[in-house]
Write an enzyme that holds these catalytic residues in place. Structure first.
Site, mmCIF file in Angstrom:
data_model
loop_
_atom_site.group_PDB
_atom_site.id
_atom_site.type_symbol
_atom_site.label_atom_id
_atom_site.label_comp_id
_atom_site.label_asym_id
_atom_site.label_seq_id
_atom_site.Cartn_x
_atom_site.Cartn_y
_atom_site.Cartn_z
ATOM 1 C CB SER A 138 -0.910 0.019 1.235
ATOM 2 O OG SER A 138 -1.581 1.270 1.350
ATOM 3 C CE1 TYR A 152 -3.966 -2.071 4.912
ATOM 4 C CE2 TYR A 152 -3.132 0.112 4.400
ATOM 5 C CZ TYR A 152 -3.614 -1.109 3.983
ATOM 6 O OH TYR A 152 -3.744 -1.364 2.631
#
Length: 243
Positions: A138, A152
């Site tokens: 990501s 995350y």
């Protein structure tokens, strides 16, 4: 058994589903894993079979060692080989670190990072020269532009480091390892017209969400013979979020 096979974890919808169909278009037979949504997984299988390719959907618990190993073993037993492993399954917990439970932290580390390591360790035992390991990271692993994504971001930031190490481990075997880092992508779980879309788009140089096809194209390139000299690298497809 000479037909090349790609396994995509979390491949029943969104980015994973698009990757599965893109690789099928490139001539791969496809295995996907999914956690709960059997109907979506079956839709992807039917779409791939309609292209004339073999397809397999595997229900697996990515939070367990057994589940990670089962995805690999089932693909091998049903389709005979693994030439491309795309680790896409993951979770996105949102919350300030001082509000995050240890259970939530553990679940995220397990699915976003440990499962990738276990699946890689199991798959490479059966991979040949020319095989590909592709991890879906990501852009938030490189940049955390707003509060609430620390856990995350940490798990996604770890993937490039893991890929670099794996590239060194397996370079002499002719197996590559790379990361694709998406920015905001229009999916069912993160729609371009959703509540967070305006904020997320504001961080992107283009001012817009990307499409699942953008990520699938990047993965297809890394899975191709033309990417044989690309390993230990990170391909960021984020519309300039990290610019």
């Amino acid at each position: 058994m000479n037909q090349k096979v790609a396994l995509i974890t979390g491949g029943s919808r969104g980015i994973g589903g698009a990757i599965a169909e893109s690789l099928a278009n490139e001539g791969f037979d496809i295995a996907i894993s999914y956690a709960n949504n059997a109907a979506c997984a079956e839709d992807v299988v039917k779409a791939i079979q309609a292209k004339g390719r073999r397809a397999l959907a595997i229900k697996a618990d990515g939070s367990t060692v057994e589940g990670n190993k089962a995805v690999i073993s089932k693909t091998l037993s049903e389709l005979g080989r693994i030439d491309v492993l795309v680790c896409n399954a993951g979770r996105y917990p949102y919350g300030l670190i001082n509000e995050m439970s240890t259970e939530e932290i553990d679940k995220t580390l397990t699915l976003n990072l440990r499962s990738v390591m276990i699946e890689t360790a199991e798959a490479v035992k059966h991979m040949q020269a020319g095989s590909r390991l592709i991890y879906i990271g990501s852009a938030f692993g490189e940049r955390a532009p707003f509060p609430g994504i620390s856990v995350y971001s940490a798990t996604k930031a770890a993937l490039p480091g893991f890929a670099r190490g794996v590239a060194r481990d397996l370079g002499s075997k002719g197996i590559t390892a790379n990361v694709v880092q998406p920015g905001p992508i229009d999916t069912e779980l993160n729609p371009a017209d959703g509540a967070a879309a305006k904020m997320l788009s504001s961080f992107v140089a283009t001012g817009a969400y990307g499409k699942t096809a953008d990520i699938a194209a990047a993965v297809s390139f890394l899975a191709s013979p033309g990417a044989g000299y690309v390993t230990g690298s990170t391909l960021t497809v984020d519309g300039g979020l990290c610019a």
